[in-house]
Enzyme design. Sequence first.
Site, PDB file in Angstrom:
ATOM      1  N   HIS A  66      54.106 174.126  -4.008  1.00  0.00           N
ATOM      2  CA  HIS A  66      53.133 173.768  -2.978  1.00  0.00           C
ATOM      3  C   HIS A  66      52.623 175.023  -2.271  1.00  0.00           C
ATOM      4  O   HIS A  66      52.960 175.295  -1.117  1.00  0.00           O
ATOM      5  CB  HIS A  66      53.738 172.782  -1.976  1.00  0.00           C
ATOM      6  CG  HIS A  66      53.897 171.396  -2.535  1.00  0.00           C
ATOM      7  ND1 HIS A  66      55.112 170.900  -2.966  1.00  0.00           N
ATOM      8  CD2 HIS A  66      52.974 170.425  -2.774  1.00  0.00           C
ATOM      9  CE1 HIS A  66      54.940 169.671  -3.412  1.00  0.00           C
ATOM     10  NE2 HIS A  66      53.663 169.356  -3.321  1.00  0.00           N
ATOM     11  N   HIS A 105      48.377 175.807  -6.109  1.00  0.00           N
ATOM     12  CA  HIS A 105      48.290 174.349  -6.295  1.00  0.00           C
ATOM     13  C   HIS A 105      47.031 173.804  -5.626  1.00  0.00           C
ATOM     14  O   HIS A 105      46.316 172.975  -6.210  1.00  0.00           O
ATOM     15  CB  HIS A 105      49.531 173.669  -5.710  1.00  0.00           C
ATOM     16  CG  HIS A 105      49.409 172.177  -5.561  1.00  0.00           C
ATOM     17  ND1 HIS A 105      49.282 171.326  -6.638  1.00  0.00           N
ATOM     18  CD2 HIS A 105      49.361 171.399  -4.449  1.00  0.00           C
ATOM     19  CE1 HIS A 105      49.173 170.077  -6.192  1.00  0.00           C
ATOM     20  NE2 HIS A 105      49.215 170.099  -4.884  1.00  0.00           N
ATOM     21  N   HIS A 144      44.592 169.849   1.477  1.00  0.00           N
ATOM     22  CA  HIS A 144      45.465 168.672   1.393  1.00  0.00           C
ATOM     23  C   HIS A 144      46.950 168.979   1.513  1.00  0.00           C
ATOM     24  O   HIS A 144      47.741 168.092   1.846  1.00  0.00           O
ATOM     25  CB  HIS A 144      45.200 167.901   0.094  1.00  0.00           C
ATOM     26  CG  HIS A 144      45.909 168.474  -1.097  1.00  0.00           C
ATOM     27  ND1 HIS A 144      45.478 169.605  -1.755  1.00  0.00           N
ATOM     28  CD2 HIS A 144      47.031 168.077  -1.749  1.00  0.00           C
ATOM     29  CE1 HIS A 144      46.297 169.871  -2.744  1.00  0.00           C
ATOM     30  NE2 HIS A 144      47.253 168.964  -2.775  1.00  0.00           N
ATOM     31  N   ASP A 145      47.391 170.222   1.258  1.00  0.00           N
ATOM     32  CA  ASP A 145      48.808 170.576   1.395  1.00  0.00           C
ATOM     33  C   ASP A 145      49.003 171.797   2.277  1.00  0.00           C
ATOM     34  O   ASP A 145      50.029 172.491   2.172  1.00  0.00           O
ATOM     35  CB  ASP A 145      49.423 170.854   0.018  1.00  0.00           C
ATOM     36  CG  ASP A 145      49.966 169.594  -0.639  1.00  0.00           C
ATOM     37  OD1 ASP A 145      49.979 169.533  -1.878  1.00  0.00           O
ATOM     38  OD2 ASP A 145      50.365 168.658   0.088  1.00  0.00           O
ATOM     39  N   ASP A 150      45.448 165.614  -7.507  1.00  0.00           N
ATOM     40  CA  ASP A 150      46.678 166.138  -6.910  1.00  0.00           C
ATOM     41  C   ASP A 150      47.823 166.171  -7.912  1.00  0.00           C
ATOM     42  O   ASP A 150      48.649 167.095  -7.891  1.00  0.00           O
ATOM     43  CB  ASP A 150      47.057 165.268  -5.710  1.00  0.00           C
ATOM     44  CG  ASP A 150      48.202 165.855  -4.903  1.00  0.00           C
ATOM     45  OD1 ASP A 150      48.938 165.097  -4.247  1.00  0.00           O
ATOM     46  OD2 ASP A 150      48.383 167.095  -4.928  1.00  0.00           O
TER      47      ASP A 150
END
Length: 816
Positions: free
Chosen positions: A544, A548, A584-585, A713
């Site tokens: 992560h 990514h 998103h992360d 994802d």
Amino acid sequence: MGCASSIHISDRVVYHSGKESEDSHSPQQTNSTQHPGNPAASGLPIKPASCKPTLTEVPFGPMKLFKDQLQVLLVFAKEDSQSNGFCSACEKAGFRCSVVRSAESAAESFQEKHHDLVIMDHRHSRHFDAEALCRSIRAIPSSENTVIVAVVKRPDREEASVMPLINAGFNRRYVENANAMACYNELLQLEHGELRAQFKLRAGNAIFTALEQSQEAIEITSEDQVIQYVNPAYESIMGYQQGELIGKEIIEVPKSEKNKPDLLETINSCIRKGKEWQGIYYAKKRNGDSIQQNVKITPVIGQGGKIRHYVSINRPLNDNNKNDKPGVQAESQTDIQSSKHKDRRKGSLDVRSTTSRGSDGSSQRRHSSMARIHSMTIEAPITKVINIINAAQESSPIPVAEALDRVLEILRTTELYSPALGTKDEDPHTNDLVGGLMTDGLRRLSGNEYIFSTKPPHAPSHLATPLTLHDIPPRIAVTMENEDSWDFDIFTVEAATMKRPLTFLGMQIFSRFRVCEFLNCPEAVLRSWLQGVEANYHSSNSYHNSTHAADVLHATAYFLCKERVKQSLDPIDEVAALIAATVHDVDHPGRTNSFLCNAGSELAILYNDTAVLESHHAALAFQITTRDDKCNIFKNMERNEYRTLRQAIIDMVLATEMTKHFEHVNKFVNSINKPLAALDENGGNGDEESVKGVLTTPENRILIKRMLIKCADISNPCRPQELCIEWAGRISEEYFAQTDEEKRQCLPVVMPVFDRNTCSIPKSQISFIDYFITDMFDAWDAFADLPNLMQHLDNNFKYWKGMDDRKLHKLRPPPE
């Protein structure tokens, strides 16, 4: 430059007291010599400086090196102003310095200390032969990266050639000049020139060790394709010895006749443009046998921005993957091998049946996909209810059918979609995966809390990022040339950008989708925003991290270009999807939601153990964006449009949370796939207005965006095999690290099978594909038409299944 130096002088060796008193145990007796202006002139030992020297960071490609205090050996038969000048210069520069008076002492001192720099008096041959001494030092293996300087007399007439010095092993000469600043300047030039180059070359030994130990066959050639290096694995696989290949041109090595006639021309055409080539290639071993290999050839850009080397990484394909028969026959054999596993999920669509879909043309494939969606049964109770109602509608009067329509509308908005799991004993890998990803953890009653604090966002450090898209360095631009292709390799961008792929790829993709025009923001603001976001991804996470995020952004951009998706979404939806993928992360700690809840982290408390990380990612993304006008990409938007965009971004980021995975997939299948399949069956391609009605309702656009980012994802199993394997290794390492930490902190172990000592990575990948990926991508493929992804998924599943059948637990099989 470091701590002040002190110098102890002996007729054998003069010791410097620098960062530690490691020399104080020396048995030599010190005989003092008077040195005007020298801190050791009295011969009395001077107490070392108390400050600790700092390490200097030296960049070397993607490696981060740290250089200790330089060690200097001065070889002067007698004290004079020149030797004193270098002594003073070493002290000023903070170097650790030893002085010797004889050739014997010089060799002895060098054997003990392995100095970085040797400065040798070449002016007085009657005391010792400097060239002979240099040769003797060069005979010591550890001198390979030592810089040796000859101090020579100032020429009184014609300049002499330096070739005798070079032949003796000297790196350079210094024309005598006792001025302390001249000596100091010489040391600085050496430190930042040849000494730094030699320091990097020393680090190159570690790289060669990695190459030598690699189980993959590696070949390095020059720009003219002359073989410069092959590693032991290459020798073992191909049957050649290094000496038989080094110096030969590639064309001199025998070729296999099994390759297509134009394959070599295709490969050369690709790599000579600076593009990487990857594919299947037959190589001929020394004994004449052909061996099928997965080959990746990467051009290496060097001096002048030109290709200077080619690196070829070759991995033999497993015997069970070799099949010269046509695809359908090869496929059927794999189906037989995997039929036992195929039956484990009753009613789920098996990806291993998809390889023949594209063989009869696009329209037939589309019809086949829709038919599969009609028969798809994801085993959640609500799905069975919806199927019964759908069947009842067919034979019901109009009023009843309309009433049942209203029932379906209600059912599609409830929380009844998650399937029940089997027992732990039936499938521990799937149970642990699903339990770990789809629950919020088991609360501890002991009161112990593991703190993951809610920190303020990081400001980006100074990054050498271009102001505009056109200023991207060529070595990075070349890695992004095929970013619109699904087979795009994000890891080459990661390497070229020193683990900062998100900023560069984001600039390119956002430019392609004209995001700045939509947001009415300058490209410099977008650049600053991308830097700010990337600075808040943790490069220490194996999975992560910003690579990514860049990978998910790439997948999102790829899906947005599919025709059915373009029919469904508006420009604001596209921009929301690209931004959501980017953030998103952000600030992911490398641990799951379950871990944070079990640990009592501040984030879990803040978000009430519900969608902890996803809520944090979305909230932090807007904090980063709005804290500073220099990176506020929303600053010039109209208020209502901004609120719509913000809501869409938040909704998509929250959709990546796995507890509602099956709900999102089921809603998509029942609200979009099945109505489209019905229209397709009733009217060929379906009435255009009716299709548009299904695609463009606000509710269905939300479902499409959720499905899009979910597939982006977790698309790793649908990537080319080498990328899939790399991602599998990275996520496994992150889960191993979490299990290690749970054990250290005495927390509940969320996923016990992810123990680095016992875990079977192939089994975990099989479970993940079977439980999460297959049905979701079948649904997405039926909607967006993605035969290449489904083929990769099929190939990757076979790879993991083959590994598991052989009882192998690692990422790759051992070399044959």
